[in-house]
Design an enzyme around this catalytic site. Structure first.
Site, short mmCIF file in Angstrom:
data_model
loop_
_atom_site.label_atom_id
_atom_site.label_comp_id
_atom_site.label_asym_id
_atom_site.label_seq_id
_atom_site.Cartn_x
_atom_site.Cartn_y
_atom_site.Cartn_z
CG MET A 145 -6.51 0.98 6.45
SD MET A 145 -6.38 1.36 4.67
CE MET A 145 -4.83 2.27 4.68
CG ASN A 205 -8.30 -1.93 -2.40
OD1 ASN A 205 -8.97 -1.58 -1.43
ND2 ASN A 205 -7.08 -1.47 -2.63
CG HIS A 231 -4.53 2.51 -4.05
ND1 HIS A 231 -4.01 2.22 -2.80
CD2 HIS A 231 -3.60 3.27 -4.67
CE1 HIS A 231 -2.82 2.77 -2.69
NE2 HIS A 231 -2.54 3.43 -3.81
CB SER A 240 -7.07 2.92 -9.24
OG SER A 240 -6.21 3.93 -9.74
CB THR A 275 -3.25 -9.97 -7.64
OG1 THR A 275 -2.33 -8.86 -7.57
CG2 THR A 275 -4.20 -9.79 -8.81
CD GLU A 314 2.49 -6.19 -8.34
OE1 GLU A 314 3.00 -5.08 -8.50
OE2 GLU A 314 2.06 -6.90 -9.26
CG ASP A 364 -2.25 -0.87 -3.41
OD1 ASP A 364 -3.34 -1.33 -3.04
OD2 ASP A 364 -1.52 -0.18 -2.70
CD GLU A 414 -11.06 7.10 -2.43
OE1 GLU A 414 -11.60 6.29 -1.65
OE2 GLU A 414 -9.94 7.59 -2.20
C1 GAR Z 1 -10.07 5.79 1.07
O1 GAR Z 1 -9.47 6.98 0.61
C2 GAR Z 1 -9.49 4.59 0.34
O2 GAR Z 1 -9.18 4.86 -0.99
C3 GAR Z 1 -8.25 4.36 1.15
O3 GAR Z 1 -8.63 4.56 2.48
C4 GAR Z 1 -9.69 5.52 2.52
C5 GAR Z 1 -10.83 4.91 3.29
O4 GAR Z 1 -11.82 5.86 3.55
N1 GAR Z 1 -7.76 3.03 0.95
C6 GAR Z 1 -6.48 2.72 0.98
O5 GAR Z 1 -5.59 3.53 1.19
C7 GAR Z 1 -6.18 1.26 0.73
N2 GAR Z 1 -4.78 1.06 0.55
P1 GAR Z 1 -13.26 5.40 4.01
O6 GAR Z 1 -13.06 4.49 5.23
O7 GAR Z 1 -13.96 6.66 4.37
O8 GAR Z 1 -13.89 4.68 2.86
#
Ligand code: GAR
Length: 189
Positions: free
Chosen positions: A91, A108, A110, A137, A142, A144, A146, A175
């Site tokens: 994060m 990554n 997202h 996704s 990059t 920018e 996401d 995911e």
């Molecule tokens: C996941 O949902 C991931 O997609 C998101 O954080 C969570 C992490 O969960 N990522 C973002 O929001 C990145 N901008 P996890 O620690 O259990 O994998």
């Protein structure tokens, strides 16, 4: 064929990291996890990874210049022989200089169907917009936020009565299926 060495960066729970680690245990996995690193010393994902016998590295950025913090992360990744960086709930924004050093080799996951809902609070925003589907996704990182090329997506329905939390659970399950598959494809390119 040698397995591609993957370094995972996370900040919290680490459930996506666990999905990647479990998939890497398959005999035919094209990648191996060389390092799990975090900006949070107490990240639950780090304790889990260490208990699995994986190499872990934690470095708090507190009180440091961003460039000094990232130099330590970069050195740990290079010492571990990392070839691909997989962000998994990391994060913290990576600097342009870090992204440039690893150009095309950072991916990554997202929790939205990019290009929709870059940034935070993706599930609440999808519900508020009245969307019928949400999802996740995997994309190239990059400069920018996401904004890099999307490598793969998975959709889930938004159901009547969904809250941001209930939708997050459904997306998270998607995911865990998507990320290992896309990383395997990326590692074999
Ligand atoms: C996941 O949902 C991931 O997609 C998101 O954080 C969570 C992490 O969960 N990522 C973002 O929001 C990145 N901008 P996890 O620690 O259990 O994998």
């Amino acid at each position: 064929m040698a397995r591609k060495k993957v370094g995972i960066l996370l900040s919290g729970r680490g459930s996506n990291m666990m999905a990647l680690v479990q998939a890497a245990q398959a005999n035919d996995s094209p990648y191996a996890i060389a390092l799990v690193a975090s900006d949070k010393l107490e990240a639950p994902g780090i304790a889990w990874a260490a208990a699995q016998g994986l190499s872990v590295f934690t470095q708090s950025p507190k009180g440091m210049a961003k460039s000094d913090y990232e130099a330590l992360i970069d050195a740990a990744l290079r010492d571990a022989g990392v070839e691909i960086i997989a962000l998994a709930g990391y994060m913290r924004l990576l600097s342009d200089a870090f992204v440039a050093r690893w150009r095309g080799r950072i991916i990554n996951i997202h929790p939205s169907l990019l290009p929709k809902y870059k940034g935070l609070d993706t599930h609440a925003r999808a519900i508020a917009a009245g969307d019928a589907v949400a999802g996740c996704s995997v994309h190239i990182v990059t400069e920018e936020l996401d904004g890099g090329a999307v490598l793969g997506q998975a959709e889930v329905p938004i159901l009547p009565g969904d809250t941001a939390d209930s939708l997050a659970d459904r997306v998270l399950a998607a995911e865990h299926r998507l990320y290992p598959r896309i990383l395997a494809e990326f590692a074999t390119q």
